[in-house]
Design a protein around this motif. Structure first.
Motif, PDB file in Angstrom:
ATOM      1  N   PHE A   1       9.188   9.002 -10.647  1.00 53.28           N
ATOM      2  CA  PHE A   1       8.894   7.970 -10.155  1.00 53.28           C
ATOM      3  C   PHE A   1       9.060   7.026  -9.492  1.00 53.28           C
ATOM      4  N   ALA A   2      10.871   7.540  -9.436  1.00 53.65           N
ATOM      5  CA  ALA A   2      11.091   5.923  -9.301  1.00 53.65           C
ATOM      6  C   ALA A   2      10.970   5.133  -7.777  1.00 53.65           C
ATOM      7  N   VAL A   3      10.366   6.296  -7.176  1.00 56.20           N
ATOM      8  CA  VAL A   3      10.600   5.692  -5.400  1.00 56.20           C
ATOM      9  C   VAL A   3       9.549   5.304  -5.559  1.00 56.20           C
ATOM     10  N   GLU A   4       8.612   5.475  -6.048  1.00 52.18           N
ATOM     11  CA  GLU A   4       6.885   5.425  -5.937  1.00 52.18           C
ATOM     12  C   GLU A   4       7.155   3.594  -6.815  1.00 52.18           C
ATOM     13  N   VAL A   5       7.534   4.095  -7.456  1.00 50.67           N
ATOM     14  CA  VAL A   5       7.433   2.411  -8.340  1.00 50.67           C
ATOM     15  C   VAL A   5       8.290   1.282  -7.652  1.00 50.67           C
ATOM     16  N   GLU A   6       9.465   1.779  -7.372  1.00 50.85           N
ATOM     17  CA  GLU A   6      10.251   0.450  -6.029  1.00 50.85           C
ATOM     18  C   GLU A   6       9.812   0.501  -4.595  1.00 50.85           C
ATOM     19  N   GLN A   7       8.490   1.182  -4.174  1.00 48.64           N
ATOM     20  CA  GLN A   7       7.805   1.157  -3.770  1.00 48.64           C
ATOM     21  C   GLN A   7       6.053   0.371  -3.478  1.00 48.64           C
ATOM     22  N   CYS A   8       5.962  -0.058  -5.004  1.00 55.40           N
ATOM     23  CA  CYS A   8       4.755  -0.750  -5.383  1.00 55.40           C
ATOM     24  C   CYS A   8       5.135  -1.624  -5.343  1.00 55.40           C
ATOM     25  N   ARG A   9       6.374  -1.971  -5.566  1.00 54.54           N
ATOM     26  CA  ARG A   9       7.248  -3.800  -6.066  1.00 54.54           C
ATOM     27  C   ARG A   9       7.486  -4.366  -4.665  1.00 54.54           C
ATOM     28  N   SER A  10       7.721  -3.352  -4.088  1.00 48.79           N
ATOM     29  CA  SER A  10       7.679  -3.642  -2.756  1.00 48.79           C
ATOM     30  C   SER A  10       6.462  -4.207  -1.455  1.00 48.79           C
ATOM     31  N   ILE A  11       5.413  -3.232  -2.270  1.00 54.13           N
ATOM     32  CA  ILE A  11       4.616  -3.997  -1.387  1.00 54.13           C
ATOM     33  C   ILE A  11       3.499  -5.466  -2.474  1.00 54.13           C
TER      34      ILE A  11
ATOM     35  N   VAL B   1      -3.325  -4.151  -0.712  1.00 57.51           N
ATOM     36  CA  VAL B   1      -4.650  -3.002  -1.139  1.00 57.51           C
ATOM     37  C   VAL B   1      -4.595  -1.857  -0.745  1.00 57.51           C
ATOM     38  N   GLN B   2      -4.641  -1.987   0.786  1.00 61.46           N
ATOM     39  CA  GLN B   2      -4.018  -1.090   1.695  1.00 61.46           C
ATOM     40  C   GLN B   2      -2.904  -0.574   1.868  1.00 61.46           C
ATOM     41  N   GLN B   3      -2.067  -0.942   0.983  1.00 62.34           N
ATOM     42  CA  GLN B   3      -1.259   0.105   1.304  1.00 62.34           C
ATOM     43  C   GLN B   3      -0.795   0.618  -0.458  1.00 62.34           C
ATOM     44  N   LEU B   4      -1.498   0.363  -1.110  1.00 62.33           N
ATOM     45  CA  LEU B   4      -1.610   0.391  -2.270  1.00 62.33           C
ATOM     46  C   LEU B   4      -2.191   1.427  -2.433  1.00 62.33           C
ATOM     47  N   ALA B   5      -3.546   1.594  -1.947  1.00 63.18           N
ATOM     48  CA  ALA B   5      -4.375   2.777  -1.086  1.00 63.18           C
ATOM     49  C   ALA B   5      -3.539   3.909  -0.858  1.00 63.18           C
ATOM     50  N   GLU B   6      -2.566   3.834  -0.229  1.00 65.37           N
ATOM     51  CA  GLU B   6      -1.951   4.525   0.629  1.00 65.37           C
ATOM     52  C   GLU B   6      -1.072   5.068  -0.233  1.00 65.37           C
ATOM     53  N   LEU B   7      -0.415   4.536  -0.916  1.00 62.05           N
ATOM     54  CA  LEU B   7       0.900   4.943  -1.854  1.00 62.05           C
ATOM     55  C   LEU B   7       0.050   5.975  -2.552  1.00 62.05           C
ATOM     56  N   ASN B   8      -1.436   5.172  -3.368  1.00 59.04           N
ATOM     57  CA  ASN B   8      -1.958   6.188  -4.391  1.00 59.04           C
ATOM     58  C   ASN B   8      -2.589   7.519  -3.532  1.00 59.04           C
ATOM     59  N   ALA B   9      -2.613   7.135  -2.767  1.00 55.69           N
ATOM     60  CA  ALA B   9      -3.579   9.180  -1.851  1.00 55.69           C
ATOM     61  C   ALA B   9      -2.689   9.421  -2.000  1.00 55.69           C
ATOM     62  N   ARG B  10      -1.121   9.569  -1.965  1.00 56.77           N
ATOM     63  CA  ARG B  10       0.392  10.471  -1.666  1.00 56.77           C
ATOM     64  C   ARG B  10       0.496  11.277  -2.760  1.00 56.77           C
ATOM     65  N   ASN B  11       0.364  10.691  -4.233  1.00 56.86           N
ATOM     66  CA  ASN B  11       0.689  11.258  -5.365  1.00 56.86           C
ATOM     67  C   ASN B  11      -0.681  10.591  -6.318  1.00 56.86           C
ATOM     68  N   ARG B  12      -1.015  11.926  -7.113  1.00 59.32           N
ATOM     69  CA  ARG B  12      -2.189  11.901  -7.949  1.00 59.32           C
ATOM     70  C   ARG B  12      -1.189  11.245  -9.714  1.00 59.32           C
ATOM     71  N   GLY B  13      -0.422  11.534  -9.638  1.00 61.43           N
ATOM     72  CA  GLY B  13       0.675  11.002 -10.868  1.00 61.43           C
ATOM     73  C   GLY B  13       0.901   9.708 -10.764  1.00 61.43           C
ATOM     74  N   PHE B  14       0.930   9.050  -9.826  1.00 55.73           N
ATOM     75  CA  PHE B  14       1.541   7.695  -9.580  1.00 55.73           C
ATOM     76  C   PHE B  14       0.638   6.438 -10.546  1.00 55.73           C
ATOM     77  N   VAL B  15      -0.252   6.730 -10.290  1.00 57.54           N
ATOM     78  CA  VAL B  15      -1.266   5.680 -11.660  1.00 57.54           C
ATOM     79  C   VAL B  15      -0.690   6.035 -12.382  1.00 57.54           C
ATOM     80  N   ASP B  16      -0.987   7.076 -13.049  1.00 55.57           N
ATOM     81  CA  ASP B  16      -0.619   7.518 -14.160  1.00 55.57           C
ATOM     82  C   ASP B  16       0.779   7.235 -14.785  1.00 55.57           C
ATOM     83  N   ALA B  17       1.755   7.502 -14.115  1.00 53.19           N
ATOM     84  CA  ALA B  17       3.025   6.351 -14.042  1.00 53.19           C
ATOM     85  C   ALA B  17       3.174   5.136 -14.741  1.00 53.19           C
TER      86      ALA B  17
END
Length: 208
Positions: free
Chosen positions: A66-76, A94-110
């Protein structure tokens, strides 16, 4: 001959690592982080020993996957925090985090892995949550964010949004946008009559 052997071994090791990461991302996206390590190895087509040699613990695998998603989250979060209009920045975040969240079920878990409570999350993700908290404070001062909002409400939004990854792919982006808009209406200090984004038909037989 001998000079080519180490290169081939390095290439094989890279291939194995890439296959493990691809398998982990697929399984985490499909089912969250409860997937056993041995199942990741089976999906990747490698033995458990190979998996554990590259990733000795599940947490190291999660961090790499999840390194890429975490960096995207930080950027958002940073971009939202840096917006001079705090409500606009919060809405975009909020809008961008929702879309990031939608792409991967494990992201928030990560990003909350091994952290049993929001207090622990704050301790381990201090820089990120500090910016979120500061943005929300400024949005409250501007009269845009409801005064009884607390940071835990943002965590609730992320946790609730985990289900977006389970919606049909064809409507997932629309579902994320609708969810974000409904969330922001709940966060807003004053109700608005602005139209919501188009509904996402996540269950085709339900009409309203």
């Amino acid at each position: 001959m001998t000079s080519r052997l180490p290169h081939k071994l390095r290439s094989d090791a890279r291939d194995n690592r890439d296959r493990v990461l691809d398998a982990a991302r697929e399984l985490f996206a499909e089912r969250g982080l409860d997937v056993p390590m041995r199942e990741v190895a089976r999906r990747a087509g490698v033995g458990p020993a190979t998996l554990y040699r590259r990733f000795p613990t599940k947490q190291t695998l999660i961090d790499a996957a999840f390194a890429v998603e975490v960096e995207q989250c930080r950027s958002i979060v940073h971009d939202g925090w840096a917006d001079p209009d705090p409500w606009r920045g919060l809405c975009r975040m909020v809008q961008q985090l929702a879309e990031l969240n939608a792409r991967n079920r494990g992201f928030v878990d990560a990003i909350t892995a091994a952290l049993p409570s929001p207090a622990d999350l704050a301790a381990h993700r201090a820089s990120l949550l500090h910016k979120v908290a500061d943005l929300c404070r400024r949005a409250k001062q501007a009269g845009a964010l409801r005064p009884d909002f607390v940071l835990d409400d943002m965590i609730l939004m992320l946790l609730a949004g985990r289900g977006l990854a389970g919606t049909p792919v064809a409507v997932r982006r629309d579902a994320a946008r609708r969810f974000a808009a409904l969330t922001l209406e709940a966060f807003r200090a004053s109700p608005t009559t602005a139209p919501l984004p188009p509904p996402a038909r996540v269950v085709p037989t339900v009409h309203g």
